[in-house]
Scaffold this motif. Sequence first.
Motif, short mmCIF file in Angstrom:
data_model
loop_
_atom_site.label_atom_id
_atom_site.label_comp_id
_atom_site.label_asym_id
_atom_site.label_seq_id
_atom_site.Cartn_x
_atom_site.Cartn_y
_atom_site.Cartn_z
N ARG A 1 0.54 -1.17 0.28
CA ARG A 1 -0.21 0.05 -0.08
C ARG A 1 0.66 1.22 -0.49
O ARG A 1 0.36 2.33 -0.65
CB ARG A 1 -1.25 0.03 1.49
N GLN B 1 0.81 -3.77 5.02
CA GLN B 1 1.57 -2.10 5.06
C GLN B 1 2.31 -1.35 5.03
O GLN B 1 3.24 -0.54 5.25
CB GLN B 1 0.22 -1.93 6.39
N VAL C 1 -3.40 -6.84 2.00
CA VAL C 1 -2.77 -6.15 1.61
C VAL C 1 -1.08 -6.16 2.52
O VAL C 1 -1.73 -5.98 3.95
CB VAL C 1 -3.19 -4.92 1.30
#
Length: 216
Positions: A82, A137, A135
Amino acid sequence: MPHILLTGFEPFNNEITNPAWEVVKLFKDKKILANHTVHIAQLPCEFGQSNTVLTTLLAQIQPEIVICVGQAGGRVDISLERIAINIDDARIPDNAGAQPIDQSIVPEGPAAYFSTLPIKAIVKNLRDNGIPASVSQTAGTYVCNHVFYGLMHYANKSSQILRAGFVHIPYLPNQACAHPGAASMALEQMKKALNLVLETSITQVNDLKLGAGTTH
């Protein structure tokens, strides 16, 4: 005809292979959805030089989509990054022996950039096709994040690049044998995953609103 740039890294940290390059090289001259031509390149696992090579390729190819792929030994799935952060903080030296600590990648650059890939739509598509995905981080503070930040810094100043981002993949099975307990993924499944990443990046106009955060 639209162009895609797909990159992987050379082996590093005493590994004899890098799954990122092993899967990326399978896409040489491949067409995605009939008319998107894929260009591939291997990046050096070196601070500074990796971004020099990347920016040269970006200027030459002028792609609309750029996806950089890196090895994340220990991860269990395909990880869509991300955020790229503006810091090098190397736990181990790179392949040229450099080990920057707490150094900005781009002096006076923004603290971070967000991926412009439809990361949540990609994760859903991968999972729907039986491929573990999430996803992530953080892309770390090693050469992968260095390249991710360099890519997004370039893309934010370019009118050509529509979508750009970074994907981390696990070890290959033969690598995991040398790291007892580590997760791995077969090359053929990685190839299927990367093809889906590319297709979704082309076709998904807006990302999905799906919960993919963490509590810690």
